[in-house]
Design an enzyme around this catalytic site. Structure first.
Site, PDB file in Angstrom:
ATOM      1  N   TRP A 165       0.872  -1.190   0.000  1.00 18.23           N
ATOM      2  CA  TRP A 165       0.000   0.000   0.000  1.00 18.23           C
ATOM      3  C   TRP A 165       0.902   1.232   0.000  1.00 18.23           C
ATOM      4  O   TRP A 165       1.806   1.326   0.838  1.00 18.23           O
ATOM      5  CB  TRP A 165      -0.861  -0.047   1.261  1.00 18.23           C
ATOM      6  CG  TRP A 165      -1.784   1.116   1.475  1.00 18.23           C
ATOM      7  CD1 TRP A 165      -2.572   1.730   0.548  1.00 18.23           C
ATOM      8  CD2 TRP A 165      -2.026   1.784   2.729  1.00 18.23           C
ATOM      9  NE1 TRP A 165      -3.289   2.747   1.150  1.00 18.23           N
ATOM     10  CE2 TRP A 165      -2.978   2.804   2.471  1.00 18.23           C
ATOM     11  CE3 TRP A 165      -1.547   1.628   4.030  1.00 18.23           C
ATOM     12  CZ2 TRP A 165      -3.449   3.646   3.477  1.00 18.23           C
ATOM     13  CZ3 TRP A 165      -2.020   2.468   5.021  1.00 18.23           C
ATOM     14  CH2 TRP A 165      -2.955   3.460   4.751  1.00 18.23           C
ATOM     15  N   ASP A 246      -0.420  -5.743   9.308  1.00 15.78           N
ATOM     16  CA  ASP A 246      -1.377  -4.692   8.974  1.00 15.78           C
ATOM     17  C   ASP A 246      -2.615  -5.363   8.383  1.00 15.78           C
ATOM     18  O   ASP A 246      -2.626  -5.771   7.218  1.00 15.78           O
ATOM     19  CB  ASP A 246      -0.769  -3.702   7.968  1.00 15.78           C
ATOM     20  CG  ASP A 246      -1.777  -2.609   7.609  1.00 15.78           C
ATOM     21  OD1 ASP A 246      -2.816  -2.509   8.287  1.00 15.78           O
ATOM     22  OD2 ASP A 246      -1.518  -1.853   6.650  1.00 15.78           O
ATOM     23  N   LYS A 282     -13.159  -1.282   5.888  1.00 13.40           N
ATOM     24  CA  LYS A 282     -13.745  -2.052   4.770  1.00 13.40           C
ATOM     25  C   LYS A 282     -14.754  -3.076   5.272  1.00 13.40           C
ATOM     26  O   LYS A 282     -15.852  -3.160   4.768  1.00 13.40           O
ATOM     27  CB  LYS A 282     -12.706  -2.826   3.956  1.00 13.40           C
ATOM     28  CG  LYS A 282     -11.321  -2.302   3.801  1.00 13.40           C
ATOM     29  CD  LYS A 282     -11.150  -0.984   3.241  1.00 13.40           C
ATOM     30  CE  LYS A 282      -9.690  -0.736   2.967  1.00 13.40           C
ATOM     31  NZ  LYS A 282      -9.128   0.475   3.215  1.00 13.40           N
TER      32      LYS A 282
HETATM   33  N1  PGU Z   1      -3.485  -0.826   5.327  1.00 14.22           N
HETATM   34  C1  PGU Z   1      -3.711  -1.239   4.074  1.00 14.22           C
HETATM   35  C2  PGU Z   1      -2.949  -2.397   3.554  1.00 14.22           C
HETATM   36  C3  PGU Z   1      -4.664  -0.582   3.266  1.00 14.22           C
HETATM   37  O1  PGU Z   1      -4.883  -0.999   2.030  1.00 14.22           O
HETATM   38  C4  PGU Z   1      -5.364   0.523   3.784  1.00 14.22           C
HETATM   39  C5  PGU Z   1      -6.389   1.269   2.971  1.00 14.22           C
HETATM   40  C6  PGU Z   1      -5.095   0.886   5.109  1.00 14.22           C
HETATM   41  C7  PGU Z   1      -4.157   0.212   5.860  1.00 14.22           C
HETATM   42  C8  PGU Z   1      -5.787   2.057   5.750  1.00 14.22           C
HETATM   43  O2  PGU Z   1      -7.005   1.717   6.235  1.00 14.22           O
HETATM   44  P1  PGU Z   1      -7.994   2.790   6.821  1.00 14.22           P
HETATM   45  O3  PGU Z   1      -8.770   2.018   7.818  1.00 14.22           O
HETATM   46  O4  PGU Z   1      -8.793   3.292   5.681  1.00 14.22           O
HETATM   47  O5  PGU Z   1      -7.183   3.848   7.451  1.00 14.22           O
HETATM   48  N2  PGU Z   1      -6.155   1.340   1.609  1.00 14.22           N
HETATM   49  C9  PGU Z   1      -7.189   1.669   0.676  1.00 14.22           C
HETATM   50  C10 PGU Z   1      -7.936   2.933   1.007  1.00 14.22           C
HETATM   51  C11 PGU Z   1      -7.447   4.208   0.417  1.00 14.22           C
HETATM   52  C12 PGU Z   1      -6.288   4.816   1.151  1.00 14.22           C
HETATM   53  O6  PGU Z   1      -5.208   4.835   0.562  1.00 14.22           O
HETATM   54  O7  PGU Z   1      -6.469   5.215   2.311  1.00 14.22           O
HETATM   55  C13 PGU Z   1      -6.628   1.588  -0.726  1.00 14.22           C
HETATM   56  O8  PGU Z   1      -7.363   1.893  -1.670  1.00 14.22           O
HETATM   57  O9  PGU Z   1      -5.490   1.153  -0.891  1.00 14.22           O
END
Ligand code: PGU
Length: 479
Positions: A165, A246, A282
């Site tokens: 990410w 994570d 999610k």
């Molecule tokens: N860890 C991972 C691996 C993720 O993909 C995401 C969210 C998070 C943590 C963060 O989670 P939150 O609970 O939303 O703080 N990734 C999504 C959402 C968009 C973003 O970048 O925040 C994505 O599209 O990759």
């Protein structure tokens, strides 16, 4: 200015100038000088580079075409492309309505979250070895851990999978923790690069900290098997590494919340001390509530008390405490057997819809006679398809078809619906017509995404090409 002139005119002699000076001093703050100093403070601040994920949503919103599709951000949408309020959340909201929202809700939220991740029957809660705190969703939990790592393991680095990410790079960069990467994905076979991963784990200095995605890896949609997790865990024991999980997609890999914790169970059975960031963004559709939990399994209760107190102190100086409403919703759902059963059922429903869309999209592309091998659409799991589309494909999809995704060719399958799947399949077929069967090979970033300015809708894909050199192993340090 005119006030000054009028008053000075009243002064009979030059000796009476002091009041005039006072007024002149006030008048230094005229429109011109105020605006000058206001501009002066932040004159050197450049515009921040667009976020590789959130910037896609911005471009999507700005597009007025009725056929537009947003496959950028990984948040669940229903078959009408709308965000979903889960029934269990609606029911929980009615139950907590009017409840006194005090800081005391923290305790049950953390206990319930930890049970969900570590296992209902795990004796760890009774042993009081888990230091858990509510966090500002998954992002906040990672950020809190990164800060904790810098304070209490100041010499350490964080090993991130390549790819990962994009925000992981920015989170640990801002916490001033040096970053290293470990290989994860084999672009050619579109599979886990298990041998390379093990090699990098083995070659890392003893007692390194690794970030692991326990399920539904973002962006590749590929997880290690249980057997592979066992081997990874064993090697971590040998090397005395620390695993930080994570877990942003619990439930989205298999549709079963418990099965998705298999990586944690393997590591716990082997007696590791672990860290875990949980997000309910999610799997409970609570994107706007920012609900997450950070937990660190310690050697004993004394250590857990100390660690928890430090986590609270770090959070206190950063933002105080997270809001309690979302945490109350989650603890209500997790502690009420009926609501929990409903939630489990609804998670399965979301996952089934996504995997149904994978099958449909794949079938449509085959029907269109695409020369590209799209099997990975159905083989990958979780929210994303790491398609292998190149930046020039992504560019064309946005410009010609109003279909938006991140530049690494990651499609959020949650944005695919029965209404748009034909249009999407046609567009994918159209932009890849000239490609051969094995040509959709992802080039992995050659440097941390956070370190560079990513083009969002680049005028030329050459800008993007700079990020890639096909070498998947890159070590870098943020000073
Ligand atoms: N860890 C991972 C691996 C993720 O993909 C995401 C969210 C998070 C943590 C963060 O989670 P939150 O609970 O939303 O703080 N990734 C999504 C959402 C968009 C973003 O970048 O925040 C994505 O599209 O990759």
């Amino acid at each position: 200015m005119s006030a000054h002139l009028n008053l000075s005119c009243k002064s009979p002699t030059p000796e009476l100038k002091p009041p005039k000076i006072t007024i002149m001093w006030r008048n230094l703050g005229t429109k011109r000088s105020i605006s000058k100093s206001r501009h002066g403070w932040w004159r050197n601040v450049p515009i921040a580079p667009k976020d590789p994920i959130l910037g896609v949503t911005e471009a999507f919103i700005a597009d007025t075409n009725p056929n537009k599709i947003n496959l950028g951000v990984g948040s669940y949408r229903d078959d009408e492309g709308k965000p979903v309020v889960l029934q269990c959340v609606g029911k929980a909201a009615a139950l907590i309505d009017g409840e006194f929202q005090s800081g005391e809700s923290d305790l049950s939220f953390v206990t319930e979250s930890v049970k969900l991740a570590y296992g209902e029957n795990s004796g760890l809660m009774q042993e009081r070895r888990v230091a858990g705190v509510p966090a500002l969703s998954g992002t906040g939990a990672c950020r809190l851990f990164a800060e904790f790592q810098r304070r209490f393991q100041p010499e350490s680095s964080i090993y991130l999978p390549m790819p990962t990410w994009s925000n992981h790079h920015m989170i640990w960069r801002d916490a001033l923790v040096p970053q290293r990467t470990y290989r994860y994905y084999d672009s050619e076979s579109k599979r886990l690069h298990f041998a390379a991963l093990m090699n990098d784990v083995k070659n890392a200095p003893e007692r390194s900290l690794f970030l692991l995605h326990p399920c539904a890896h973002n962006p590749t949609g590929i997880d290690p098997s249980e057997e592979q997790w066992r081997e990874i865990s064993h090697l971590f024991q040998v090397k005395k590494h620390f695993p930080f999980f994570d877990m942003a997609y619990q439930g989205f890999a298999t549709g079963d919340l418990q099965k998705d914790t298999k990586a944690l169970r393997v590591f716990l059975n082997d007696g590791h001390l672990i860290g875990c960031a949980q997000s309910f963004t999610k799997n409970m559709g609570l994107s706007g509530q920012r609900v997450g939990c950070l937990s660190i399994l310690c050697a004993d209760e004394r250590q857990a008390i100390a660690v928890k107190s430090q986590l609270h102190q770090i959070a206190r100086a950063m933002y105080g405490k997270p809001p309690v409403h979302g945490a109350l919703l989650v603890s209500k759902i997790l502690s009420d057997p009926d609501l929990k059963a409903l939630w489990v059922h609804e998670v399965k429903g979301m996952v089934d819809r996504i995997s149904g869309m994978r099958t449909t999209l794949h079938g449509k592309l085959e029907k269109l006679g695409s020369s590209v091998d799209w099997k990975h659409i159905v083989k990958q799991i979780g929210m994303f398809c790491y398609s292998g589309l190149k930046p020039e494909h992504v560019d064309r999809l946005a410009r010609e078809f109003h279909i938006y995704m991140t530049y690494d060719g990651r499609l959020s399958m949650a944005g695919v619906t029965n209404a748009n799947v034909d249009y999407l399949a046609n567009a994918l077929h159209e932009v890849t017509k000239s490609e051969g069967a094995s040509s959709l090979v992802v080039s992995l970033p050659k440097a941390p995404i956070a370190e560079q300015t990513l083009p969002i809708l680049a005028d030329s894909s050459a800008q993007w090409e700079e990020f890639f050199d096909g070498d998947s192993r890159q070590d870098f340090i943020v000073d």
